[in-house]
Every structure is written in structure tokens, then in C-alpha cells.
Design an enzyme around this catalytic site. Sequence first.
Site, short mmCIF file in Angstrom:
data_model
loop_
_atom_site.label_atom_id
_atom_site.label_comp_id
_atom_site.label_asym_id
_atom_site.label_seq_id
_atom_site.Cartn_x
_atom_site.Cartn_y
_atom_site.Cartn_z
N HIS A 130 -11.53 -2.16 -33.73
CA HIS A 130 -11.17 -0.53 -34.16
C HIS A 130 -12.01 0.06 -35.57
CE1 HIS A 130 -6.84 -2.32 -33.14
NE2 HIS A 130 -7.55 -1.93 -31.98
N TYR A 179 -3.89 -4.27 -45.22
CA TYR A 179 -4.82 -3.37 -45.44
C TYR A 179 -4.44 -2.37 -46.67
CZ TYR A 179 -4.89 -4.55 -40.51
OH TYR A 179 -5.01 -5.38 -39.18
#
Length: 184
Positions: free
Chosen positions: A65, A134
Site C-alpha cells: 500500500h 502506525y
Amino acid sequence: MRIEKTDLADVLVLIPQPSRDDRGLFTRTFDAEIFDDYLGREGTSASFIQDSQSRTVKGVVRGMHGRSGRGEAKLVRCANGAVHDVLVDIRKESPTFGSTQTFLLDDRDFCHLYVPPGFLHGFQALTATADVCYRIDRPHDPSEDLGVAYNDPDLGITWPTTVTFVSQRDATAPSWRALLKHLP
């Protein structure tokens, strides 16, 4: 916390220094002052505005991604378990454009990656479950999502264990060659 360069231009490994004793351990997973001093840009760490976490079961691959437009800088770490983490440089002006590098992120060493804008990212869970955290520098905009097939032959990513599952999005992601046609 120590910071080391990687083979990919501008990607850094942040290495915490856990204190361990009979109780377990304590570690600082991020230190803005050290990070900003290393980059030589005061306030860089303040640009991180969103924290997210995924939980993934063994064998699952999430990726590859990325983001179009301004891209997205992020700090990535594995808070529980272990993952085989993969980055691909998609910045055409970069000396490492098209290069791939892999990292082991786990809950033993607590190393994490600083990933600047312009990279594809993916990982495979190596343990029964793996929690990946993240810290991202801008809000997610689904219209900027990029993806490349996790098993694209031109990228040649070797996953360390049998891939047990991928999302529909990842299973139908375009090829590396298709992405190259759309990069500015």
C-alpha cells in the site's frame, strides 16, 4: 533511542533501548527530540497527527500500500508479535527508486521504521497474532490509495511463510508496471 540509516534513501530504523529486569521491561518507543535532532529539522515529529493499529493473524499479508499526491510519512512498529515488513521506493527521483528492503519488526527489540512519503508498505504476520502500530503525518484520504499486488513478479517479494490470506483489495491490486504508468 538510536537511529540508523537503511539501504533505502531516507528510510530510518529507530532502535529503542529497553531497560529489562525481573518485572519485565520499560522502553521509550519514540523520542521527538532525538528524532528531530537526527533529521536536523525541529518540529518534524510534531507533524504526526494520527495513530492507528492493526491486529493480524499468522500468514496474512497486508500490502503493498501507498499514497499518491503528497504521500504520507509514517512511523511503523510491531507492538505485539512479529512481522516481516517490506518497503518499496516509488519516488522516481530517488537514487533507490524501485528498490525493496525487508525488516523484522517485533515485540522483543521494538525497532520501528520511519518511512517518508513515496513508499509502498506491506507486511506478513509471523506470529499467532501481530499488532502493528502506525503514526501518520496526515489524515487518510481513500481517493489517494495506491496498491501493487503483494505477489507481483517484477517486485519479486519473498514472503517468509505461506500466505494464508489477503484482502480482496490486495488480491486484485494492480501490477508494478501498471503503477509505473501512473506515477508523476
